[in-house]
Design an enzyme around this catalytic site. Sequence first.
Site, mmCIF file in Angstrom:
data_model
loop_
_atom_site.group_PDB
_atom_site.id
_atom_site.type_symbol
_atom_site.label_atom_id
_atom_site.label_comp_id
_atom_site.label_asym_id
_atom_site.label_seq_id
_atom_site.Cartn_x
_atom_site.Cartn_y
_atom_site.Cartn_z
ATOM 1 N N CYS A 194 -10.655 -0.694 3.615
ATOM 2 C CA CYS A 194 -10.031 -0.784 4.938
ATOM 3 C C CYS A 194 -9.521 0.585 5.364
ATOM 4 O O CYS A 194 -8.914 1.308 4.585
ATOM 5 C CB CYS A 194 -8.892 -1.795 4.909
ATOM 6 S SG CYS A 194 -9.509 -3.492 4.860
ATOM 7 N N ARG B 135 0.822 -1.233 0.000
ATOM 8 C CA ARG B 135 0.000 0.000 0.000
ATOM 9 C C ARG B 135 0.849 1.272 0.000
ATOM 10 O O ARG B 135 0.466 2.288 0.576
ATOM 11 C CB ARG B 135 -0.955 0.043 1.201
ATOM 12 C CG ARG B 135 -1.914 -1.105 1.270
ATOM 13 C CD ARG B 135 -2.928 -1.071 0.127
ATOM 14 N NE ARG B 135 -4.037 -1.952 0.419
ATOM 15 C CZ ARG B 135 -4.038 -3.270 0.178
ATOM 16 N NH1 ARG B 135 -2.985 -3.837 -0.416
ATOM 17 N NH2 ARG B 135 -5.087 -3.999 0.482
HETATM 18 N N1 EPU Z 1 -11.034 -10.782 10.681
HETATM 19 C C1 EPU Z 1 -11.805 -10.851 11.807
HETATM 20 N N2 EPU Z 1 -12.808 -9.939 11.963
HETATM 21 C C2 EPU Z 1 -13.084 -8.986 11.054
HETATM 22 C C3 EPU Z 1 -12.292 -8.914 9.899
HETATM 23 C C4 EPU Z 1 -11.268 -9.829 9.718
HETATM 24 O O1 EPU Z 1 -11.575 -11.695 12.667
HETATM 25 O O2 EPU Z 1 -14.000 -8.198 11.286
HETATM 26 C C5 EPU Z 1 -9.973 -11.782 10.473
HETATM 27 C C6 EPU Z 1 -10.326 -12.721 9.322
HETATM 28 O O3 EPU Z 1 -11.096 -13.797 9.759
HETATM 29 C C7 EPU Z 1 -8.952 -13.149 8.843
HETATM 30 C C8 EPU Z 1 -8.073 -11.925 9.115
HETATM 31 O O4 EPU Z 1 -8.779 -11.131 10.067
HETATM 32 O O5 EPU Z 1 -8.464 -14.218 9.608
HETATM 33 C C9 EPU Z 1 -7.798 -11.112 7.855
HETATM 34 O O6 EPU Z 1 -9.033 -10.665 7.315
HETATM 35 P P1 EPU Z 1 -9.309 -10.556 5.736
HETATM 36 O O7 EPU Z 1 -8.973 -11.856 5.067
HETATM 37 O O8 EPU Z 1 -10.664 -10.001 5.556
HETATM 38 O O9 EPU Z 1 -8.215 -9.567 5.208
HETATM 39 P P2 EPU Z 1 -7.728 -8.179 5.761
HETATM 40 O O10 EPU Z 1 -6.302 -8.344 6.134
HETATM 41 O O11 EPU Z 1 -8.645 -7.624 6.776
HETATM 42 C C10 EPU Z 1 -6.821 -7.380 3.448
HETATM 43 C C11 EPU Z 1 -6.803 -6.044 2.773
HETATM 44 C C12 EPU Z 1 -8.108 -5.854 2.006
HETATM 45 C C13 EPU Z 1 -8.285 -6.982 1.005
HETATM 46 C C14 EPU Z 1 -8.294 -8.306 1.782
HETATM 47 C C15 EPU Z 1 -8.364 -9.502 0.859
HETATM 48 C C16 EPU Z 1 -5.509 -4.437 4.056
HETATM 49 C C17 EPU Z 1 -5.559 -3.340 5.057
HETATM 50 N N3 EPU Z 1 -6.674 -5.017 3.750
HETATM 51 O O12 EPU Z 1 -7.843 -7.298 4.451
HETATM 52 O O13 EPU Z 1 -7.981 -4.626 1.303
HETATM 53 O O14 EPU Z 1 -9.494 -6.825 0.299
HETATM 54 O O15 EPU Z 1 -7.071 -8.422 2.538
HETATM 55 O O16 EPU Z 1 -7.135 -9.717 0.235
HETATM 56 O O17 EPU Z 1 -4.435 -4.770 3.562
HETATM 57 C C18 EPU Z 1 -8.331 -2.274 1.304
HETATM 58 O O18 EPU Z 1 -7.159 -2.159 0.975
HETATM 59 O O19 EPU Z 1 -9.054 -1.277 1.463
HETATM 60 C C19 EPU Z 1 -8.865 -3.613 1.546
HETATM 61 C C20 EPU Z 1 -10.099 -3.802 1.936
#
Ligand code: EPU
Length: 302
Positions: free
Chosen positions: A226, A177
């Site tokens: 996010c 990012r």
């Molecule tokens: N989780 C929770 N509760 C929640 C959300 C997530 O427990 O409310 C847990 C999930 O179960 C999982 C872990 O946290 O074990 C990671 O969650 P997720 O797979 O949804 O990915 P993320 O790290 O929260 C990142 C990117 C997203 C992208 C997704 C999918 C960042 C900040 N976020 O989210 O990007 O869509 O992976 O690859 O890097 C963005 O950049 O705006 C964005 C949404």
Amino acid sequence: MRISEKPVAARLKELGVELRAGVSLSEKTSLGIGGTTDELLLRKFETIPEVMRLLADEKIPHRFLGGGTNVLIDDGELPWVVLHLPTSQPGMRVEGDAAYVDAAADLGGMVTFCAKHDLGGMEGLIGVPGSVGGALRMNAGAYGTQIGSYVREVELYRAASGEIETVRGNDIRFDYRHTSFAPDDVMLRVKLELPSKPFKEILAGIRVCNEKRRASQPLNQKSAGCIFKNPAGGSAGRMIDELGLKGHRAGDAMVSDRHANFFINAGTASCADMLRLIDDVRERVHKNFSVELENEVILWKN
Ligand code: EPU
């Protein structure tokens, strides 16, 4: 900031700029938040250096707005005009395994356009809202894909030189990012090199990503994706969720009850509401996990 009644407006018109007076930026952002200012639509790339020189000479502060999907804009009358590249019919073409795309193009539209030409690799980016230019600047990524991996050339307006330049992909740093573009570089066009893949296979990958996204993210609510970057080795969403903050509010700004790193505008949230929520959640995460979360969303506030 209002410039439509000033003499500079006529000069801008001569340079092919369309001036829209008193635009509410809440209509231009996925969060539905943002104050009011004049908007300048830059219809001709080649006049951008001259337009920028004119704005500098006239001391008119300005900011470049892309798709408006990753930005939190201040409330009220804004002290800068907003520049915008027209989004209708942005150029996209494929030559062999290369795609040439205008920065104003929709990111998802680009992924499907390339797919139809049997060029894949970017399936993970399909549901990421925003423009190609914004994706380049932030090195947008999802599901293991980051746009930077495929960039071979970027054509941009470089404020430091006042010229339109072409930068080779190898000379750009693409991190999580974050990129090595200067904050005032303006993305204009990109050349991507993509792996060949049959359309059907790409489509299957796209479907999988769409389903994952639908299952975990609040897609039909007003958000900027996010809010925080993930800390090294951790997950901002998981930490916020573990603190029981889903549904937590400041005014109409609310932590999504679907994904805790998405903060949504649940009604008529202001920028001030959203900032209070961001600070509150950041403090709680710091207190409980000793982790200082960094904004992923870009803040436009003076
Ligand atoms: N989780 C929770 N509760 C929640 C959300 C997530 O427990 O409310 C847990 C999930 O179960 C999982 C872990 O946290 O074990 C990671 O969650 P997720 O797979 O949804 O990915 P993320 O790290 O929260 C990142 C990117 C997203 C992208 C997704 C999918 C960042 C900040 N976020 O989210 O990007 O869509 O992976 O690859 O890097 C963005 O950049 O705006 C964005 C949404």
